[in-house]
Design an enzyme around this catalytic site. Structure first.
Site, PDB file in Angstrom:
ATOM      1  N   ASN A  30       6.843   4.600  10.370  1.00  0.00           N
ATOM      2  CA  ASN A  30       5.721   4.144   9.544  1.00  0.00           C
ATOM      3  C   ASN A  30       5.870   4.794   8.176  1.00  0.00           C
ATOM      4  O   ASN A  30       6.959   5.217   7.812  1.00  0.00           O
ATOM      5  CB  ASN A  30       4.385   4.461  10.235  1.00  0.00           C
ATOM      6  CG  ASN A  30       3.292   3.474   9.865  1.00  0.00           C
ATOM      7  OD1 ASN A  30       3.036   3.237   8.707  1.00  0.00           O
ATOM      8  ND2 ASN A  30       2.649   2.871  10.856  1.00  0.00           N
ATOM      9  N   TRP A  85       0.781  -1.243   0.000  1.00  0.00           N
ATOM     10  CA  TRP A  85       0.000   0.000   0.000  1.00  0.00           C
ATOM     11  C   TRP A  85       0.811   1.289   0.000  1.00  0.00           C
ATOM     12  O   TRP A  85       0.226   2.373   0.026  1.00  0.00           O
ATOM     13  CB  TRP A  85      -1.002  -0.016   1.151  1.00  0.00           C
ATOM     14  CG  TRP A  85      -0.454  -0.353   2.509  1.00  0.00           C
ATOM     15  CD1 TRP A  85      -0.423  -1.594   3.093  1.00  0.00           C
ATOM     16  CD2 TRP A  85       0.126   0.540   3.464  1.00  0.00           C
ATOM     17  NE1 TRP A  85       0.146  -1.520   4.336  1.00  0.00           N
ATOM     18  CE2 TRP A  85       0.484  -0.229   4.602  1.00  0.00           C
ATOM     19  CE3 TRP A  85       0.386   1.909   3.473  1.00  0.00           C
ATOM     20  CZ2 TRP A  85       1.084   0.321   5.733  1.00  0.00           C
ATOM     21  CZ3 TRP A  85       0.978   2.464   4.603  1.00  0.00           C
ATOM     22  CH2 TRP A  85       1.320   1.673   5.722  1.00  0.00           C
ATOM     23  N   ASP A  98       1.499  -6.717  13.655  1.00  0.00           N
ATOM     24  CA  ASP A  98       1.041  -5.827  12.583  1.00  0.00           C
ATOM     25  C   ASP A  98       2.110  -4.806  12.182  1.00  0.00           C
ATOM     26  O   ASP A  98       1.800  -3.650  11.940  1.00  0.00           O
ATOM     27  CB  ASP A  98      -0.266  -5.121  13.009  1.00  0.00           C
ATOM     28  CG  ASP A  98      -0.945  -4.376  11.863  1.00  0.00           C
ATOM     29  OD1 ASP A  98      -0.564  -4.595  10.696  1.00  0.00           O
ATOM     30  OD2 ASP A  98      -1.836  -3.554  12.131  1.00  0.00           O
TER      31      ASP A  98
END
Lengths: 525, 251
Positions: A375, A227, A288
């Site tokens: 991130n 993504w 995750d």
């Protein structure tokens, strides 16, 4: 009439086009790809805004994006036109004034999601719709040239990423890994949208890597989503892309093994989509920790000689240096203080696990938090200072798991990670020397630890970044000293860019609902 | 209580949106013209009652809400109840839904292929409008027009183009102080700046202080005489062709 039309079309074809070579040249007056350059360094050669002048930055214009709730887009700027996306929308603005030139809306797209920006090549601008269509628009008129559906929503796919224009291709990825969609990366023809290659990030039964999943059926819905956008080395002809978590996110009992190619960096031949090498950061992840932070390409001295490396700050709290030709692991250093799931990374690049950090039905405290120590928000690298600027989150979470039978496409993730109310997180901008992995300076931020804001570095010796209280900040790239800030009064969830229009340097960043653009103060004409 | 229950059961049964059938739409049109057009206008453009083409009252209502409004009227407004049988109310609904629904989603009379021939030929539409990148830049992009407009607005745009002008498409001539003249459409203009797109697609960003004289054409530059230059069949086919334009095609 027909002659007139042909003249008009011919004239249109003759107007300036964005060539692959223009993107290859890196940022300057324009900003032509998500990370500014194929290397992903997000470093601009512009110097008008520098350590002396940054204090004179002032707002030039603000554009409200109608319907926007959470803009995450990095705009593209070409020839004085700024292109920015929102969910199923692309807006073309005059970069001098912020006035709208045209807007394209796809009212038929399913649902509403964030969108991380457009791509540009030739006379086309591209973006993805929520339901996995690549849309090509004429960059000057906004006319629709074509739509290409590249994945089905009924198979759990959606799209949020900025497409990646390289050579004659537009590379597109997918979301849906948190509910079991099987990851892929595709290259589509920039001219027609036809598929040129496809790479599955979860292998099929019998293919190399399939043995890293204990049950064959899990291969059908392994996750490993794609993504974020990627980076590219033209000399090696390799595309570098990061992959997301294996599914179910927090329960690994049905997928024993390393779960390739989840949480990995994959290097693909850009012409064929064939895997050249891969490196997995978090084997058999149960926290995750998607690998979706940037793989940044540097040529760096290593053990006495120049080496082509890729550096990567991972959500798991470690800063990796790999040889980007071979994928050889060179070193990993801890860049966040709050890391307790692993004692370190061994000489082969494998985490030295701390027992008892897996999620449990009752909850397990582990660090970093589910959002990761790093991130997708963009870091940057300044070749002059030799420093890597990294937005960092210091936080731990309680991770819980459920052994309930996984049901794909139902939102089931095997439960999740939750913030500990008495332990608020802290965001900082850290400057790291990639040669040593050591922290050189840090800029602690005040705020709720909810920012998802990136950085841009400039040859003016300034690093610009969004902070945790909704400011755009300019700091001295050498020392981290504050130079200037501007409050948007909103959570910032995007990364800034810088460019020139009519010879003047601008900086643009999206807040939740607006596009803010700054430049140096000039008296009114 | 029984009535309430009946209403609830009725609402559940009606919540399913009926597919729009050509014969229902045609029958509904007849009923609409005799019962509804007096207040809502011959094309649904509104009058004493609200606009049914662009208003949100219809497009945002569920079938059951619309049906109840048709049958029982709306208290506190001029919308009266009716004695028409339910079957006829459904036909009216089919027609009224079609008034605001994207043209692509409703049955439209005409020959699409013949319409394409008119569009690309006699109609001269490509001079200003583009579909899938082919055509001029002075008119709005029509690649997805079937999804973007209800049928009546497409018809209106063809037959009466001056009625509404899409923002960003006003024809203008700018005489600059430099002596240069720019002609095209104004994508945007303010007191301080103009964004003009010329016939080649090139964009010109002009400061108002650099403009000596401006001529902005009132009305639409689109020919307003298709009633004379095209036959009824050609107009019908052209409208059919436009109503089928969708970048997405069949979902």
């Amino acid at each position: 009439m027909r002659v007139l039309l042909m003249v008009a079309l011919a004239a249109m074809a003759a107007t300036a086009q964005v060539k692959y070579e223009d993107i290859l040249a890196g940022p300057g007056a324009n900003w032509l790809t998500y990370a500014g350059s194929y290397s992903g360094q997000r470093h601009s050669p512009l110097t008008q805004i520098n350590t002396e002048t940054a204090k004179n930055l002032t707002a030039k214009w603000v554009y409200h994006v109608p319907d926007a709730k959470k803009l995450e887009a990095v705009p593209i700027v070409y020839d004085g036109i700024l292109y920015v996306t929102n969910s199923n929308q692309l807006h073309a603005l005059d970069a001098r004034t912020g006035r709208k030139i045209w807007v394209y809306r796809d009212e038929q797209a399913e649902g509403s999601r964030v969108n991380r920006g457009p791509a540009i090549l030739g006379d086309k601008v591209y973006f993805v719709t929520t339901d996995c269509r690549l849309v090509a628009l004429h960059r000057k008129t906004g006319a629709v040239l074509w739509h290409k559906k590249y994945a089905e929503t009924k198979d759990g796919y959606f799209a949020t990423m900025a497409p990646f224009a390289v050579k004659d291709k537009i590379v597109v990825g997918m979301g849906g890994g948190d509910s079991g969609a099987r990851g892929f990366l595709k290259a589509l023809s920039a001219e027609t949208g036809e598929e040129m290659w496809n790479f599955w990030t979860v292998p099929a039964k019998g293919e190399p890597g399939a043995e890293t999943w204990s049950k064959d059926e899990t291969l059908k819905w392994g996750g490993a989503a794609t993504w974020l956008s990627g980076t590219y080395d033209p000399a090696l002809n390799l595309l570098y892309w990061t992959t997301g978590n294996p599914w179910p996110d927090f329960y690994g009992g049905d997928r024993l093994g390393a779960n390739l190619y989840s949480d990995s960096l994959i290097a693909l031949d850009v012409d064929t989509g064939k895997l050249k090498w891969h490196f997995q950061f978090t084997p058999h992840d149960t926290h995750d920790w998607d690998a979706q932070s940037w793989p940044v390409l540097l040529d760096m001295e290593w053990a006495g000689k120049m080496r082509k490396v890729v550096v990567h700050p991972n959500r798991n709290g470690f800063f990796y240096v790999l040889d980007r030709v071979t994928g050889e692991f060179l070193r990993a250093t801890q860049f966040a203080d709050k890391v307790d799931w692993a004692k370190g990374i061994d000489a082969k690049g494998v985490p030295i696990l701390v027992p008892g950090k897996d999620p449990t039905p009752g909850g397990t405290r582990a660090c970093p938090a589910v959002r990761g120590a790093a991130n997708w928000m963009s870091p940057s690298y300044n070749p002059a200072t030799g420093l890597f600027y990294l937005p960092t989150l210091e936080q731990c979470d309680i991770y819980s798991s459920s052994a309930k039978e996984p049901k794909p496409m139902t939102g089931f993730a095997g439960t999740g990670g939750e913030q500990i109310p008495a332990e608020p997180g802290q965001m900082l901008l850290r400057a790291i020397d990639p040669k040593t992995g050591k922290r050189v300076w840090q800029y602690p931020m005040t705020g709720p630890a909810t920012a998802w804001a990136g950085t841009v570095s400039t040859a003016g010796g300034v690093v610009l970044f969004g902070d945790d209280a909704g400011h755009l900040v300019a700091a001295d790239a050498k020392s981290g000293k504050h130079l200037w800030h501007f409050g948007t009064s909103q959570n910032v969830t995007a990364s800034p860019i810088t460019y020139l229009v009519d010879g003047k340097q601008y900086v643009t960043i999206c807040s939740a609902t607006h596009v803010f653009t700054f430049g140096l103060f000039t008296p009114a004409e | 209580m029984r009535i309430l229950l009946w209403l609830m059961v009725g609402a559940v049964a009606l919540a399913q949106r009926a597919p729009l059938k050509q014969e229902d739409v045609a029958a509904g049109r007849q009923l609409y013209m005799s019962s509804c057009a007096g207040c809502h206008g011959l094309s649904g453009e509104g009058g004493r009652g609200p606009n049914l083409m662009t208003g949100r009252a219809v497009s945002r209502s569920t079938d059951d809400v619309l049906f109840q409004a048709l049958k029982f009227g709306l208290a506190g407004t001029d919308m009266p109840p009716t004695n028409l049988p339910d079957e006829k109310l459904w036909q009216i609904m089919a027609y009224v839904r079609g008034l605001s629904a994207p043209a692509y989603e409703i049955p439209v009379e005409g020959d699409e292929k013949a319409g394409a021939a008119v569009y690309f030929g006699k109609g001269g539409c490509t001079k200003c409008h583009a579909i899938a990148g082919k055509g001029g830049v002075f008119g709005s992009d029509l690649t997805s027009i079937g999804h973007q407009r209800p049928l009546n607005l497409i018809r209106e745009a063809v037959l009466d183009p001056g009625r509404r002008i899409a923002p960003g498409y006003q024809r203008a001539t700018l005489h600059l102080k430099s002596g240069k003249t720019l002609e095209g459409v104004l994508r945007d203009y303010t007191t301080y700046n103009y964004t003009l797109q010329d016939g080649t697609g090139e964009l010109h960003f002009v400061k108002a202080v650099d403009v000596a004289d401006q001529r902005i054409l009132p009305g639409s530059p689109m020919p307003g005489n298709y009633r004379e230059t095209l036959t009824a069949a050609e107009r019908r086919d052209l409208i059919k062709f436009l109503s089928r334009q969708s970048a997405r095609g069949e979902q």
